[in-house]
Design a protein around this motif. Sequence first.
Motif, mmCIF file in Angstrom:
data_model
loop_
_atom_site.group_PDB
_atom_site.id
_atom_site.type_symbol
_atom_site.label_atom_id
_atom_site.label_comp_id
_atom_site.label_asym_id
_atom_site.label_seq_id
_atom_site.Cartn_x
_atom_site.Cartn_y
_atom_site.Cartn_z
ATOM 1 N N LEU A 145 -1.326 -0.976 -4.221
ATOM 2 C CA LEU A 145 -2.554 -0.246 -3.951
ATOM 3 C C LEU A 145 -2.147 1.159 -3.538
ATOM 4 O O LEU A 145 -1.337 1.331 -2.628
ATOM 5 N N VAL A 146 -2.654 2.173 -4.232
ATOM 6 C CA VAL A 146 -2.304 3.562 -3.938
ATOM 7 C C VAL A 146 -3.443 4.205 -3.157
ATOM 8 O O VAL A 146 -4.596 4.168 -3.587
ATOM 9 N N LEU A 147 -3.096 4.778 -2.003
ATOM 10 C CA LEU A 147 -4.050 5.563 -1.223
ATOM 11 C C LEU A 147 -3.602 7.012 -1.280
ATOM 12 O O LEU A 147 -2.416 7.308 -1.135
ATOM 13 N N CYS A 148 -4.534 7.908 -1.480
ATOM 14 C CA CYS A 148 -4.221 9.332 -1.490
ATOM 15 C C CYS A 148 -4.505 9.904 -0.111
ATOM 16 O O CYS A 148 -5.519 9.556 0.500
ATOM 17 N N PRO A 149 -3.621 10.763 0.383
ATOM 18 C CA PRO A 149 -3.915 11.409 1.664
ATOM 19 C C PRO A 149 -5.219 12.191 1.559
ATOM 20 O O PRO A 149 -5.531 12.735 0.506
ATOM 21 N N VAL B 277 0.869 -1.180 0.000
ATOM 22 C CA VAL B 277 0.000 0.000 0.000
ATOM 23 C C VAL B 277 0.906 1.230 0.000
ATOM 24 O O VAL B 277 1.755 1.375 0.874
ATOM 25 N N ILE B 278 0.733 2.078 -0.997
ATOM 26 C CA ILE B 278 1.544 3.283 -1.129
ATOM 27 C C ILE B 278 0.686 4.497 -0.777
ATOM 28 O O ILE B 278 -0.339 4.732 -1.404
ATOM 29 N N MET B 279 1.102 5.216 0.259
ATOM 30 C CA MET B 279 0.443 6.489 0.580
ATOM 31 C C MET B 279 1.557 7.514 0.716
ATOM 32 O O MET B 279 2.038 7.813 1.802
ATOM 33 N N ILE C 30 3.580 14.669 -10.046
ATOM 34 C CA ILE C 30 3.388 13.940 -8.788
ATOM 35 C C ILE C 30 2.778 12.580 -9.079
ATOM 36 O O ILE C 30 3.226 11.554 -8.559
ATOM 37 N N ALA C 31 1.771 12.551 -9.948
ATOM 38 C CA ALA C 31 1.140 11.277 -10.323
ATOM 39 C C ALA C 31 2.141 10.340 -10.996
ATOM 40 O O ALA C 31 2.138 9.129 -10.750
ATOM 41 N N LEU C 32 2.999 10.871 -11.836
ATOM 42 C CA LEU C 32 4.009 10.039 -12.488
ATOM 43 C C LEU C 32 5.006 9.484 -11.473
ATOM 44 O O LEU C 32 5.480 8.350 -11.618
ATOM 45 N N GLY C 33 5.332 10.265 -10.438
ATOM 46 C CA GLY C 33 6.204 9.766 -9.373
ATOM 47 C C GLY C 33 5.573 8.600 -8.632
ATOM 48 O O GLY C 33 6.224 7.604 -8.328
ATOM 49 N N VAL C 34 4.272 8.697 -8.360
ATOM 50 C CA VAL C 34 3.551 7.588 -7.718
ATOM 51 C C VAL C 34 3.510 6.388 -8.670
ATOM 52 O O VAL C 34 3.707 5.239 -8.253
ATOM 53 N N GLY C 35 3.292 6.653 -9.971
ATOM 54 C CA GLY C 35 3.294 5.573 -10.963
ATOM 55 C C GLY C 35 4.618 4.838 -11.013
ATOM 56 O O GLY C 35 4.669 3.619 -11.189
ATOM 57 N N LYS C 36 5.707 5.574 -10.828
ATOM 58 C CA LYS C 36 7.042 4.952 -10.785
ATOM 59 C C LYS C 36 7.130 3.968 -9.620
ATOM 60 O O LYS C 36 7.676 2.868 -9.763
#
Length: 191
Positions: free
Chosen positions: A161-165, A114-116, A133-139
């Motif tokens: 699984l990506v969670l956004c703050p 889980v990535i937050m 920022i989205a591309l950094g999360v995609g990486k």
Amino acid sequence: MSAIQSSLIVALTAPMLLGGNATQAAEGAAKRIMVYGDSNTWGYVPERYPKDVRWPGVFGVTLGPNYKVVDEGLSARTTDLTDPMLPHIPGAELDGSAYLPAAIAAHLPLDPVVIMLDTNNLKQMFNRSPLWIALGVGKLVDIVTQTTGGVGTSYPAPRALVLCPPRSARWPLWPPTRRSAMVLQKRSRQS
């Protein structure tokens, strides 16, 4: 964290968590979930919250004994940037993409990770748009889904699984652009 917030986290993540990793299911072991994040995960207040108050701890208790939540939070961590204003940490610095493969290897088998992690990318000095920022999360998602094995093991790559703050009245975040959403959608189809 309120009971409603805990229930919401479990409800949103339950479909992914119940899918499972075949290796773990066959062994009957508890499902291992690594939470990878920044100070929101680490529990910064300016001192650290106790484990039973930090969201990964609440998440683990809420999920129950068949799940083991591994807390990999670090204050000031970014998706893929080094912060020149913070103290030097040898090795990966505070660049989340540099440390993530080692963190995964240290805790395998995992499913999911889980990535937050993206709040620190909003710092003005980084001048990052929502798309970057989205591309950094995609990486980070790419790293998770391509990291197999470990050291001398052959575990499959975990899912991500990506969670956004959550939005904050103190630090309101702008909504993602349509283009950044399309880029993320394309990247998720490729993995």
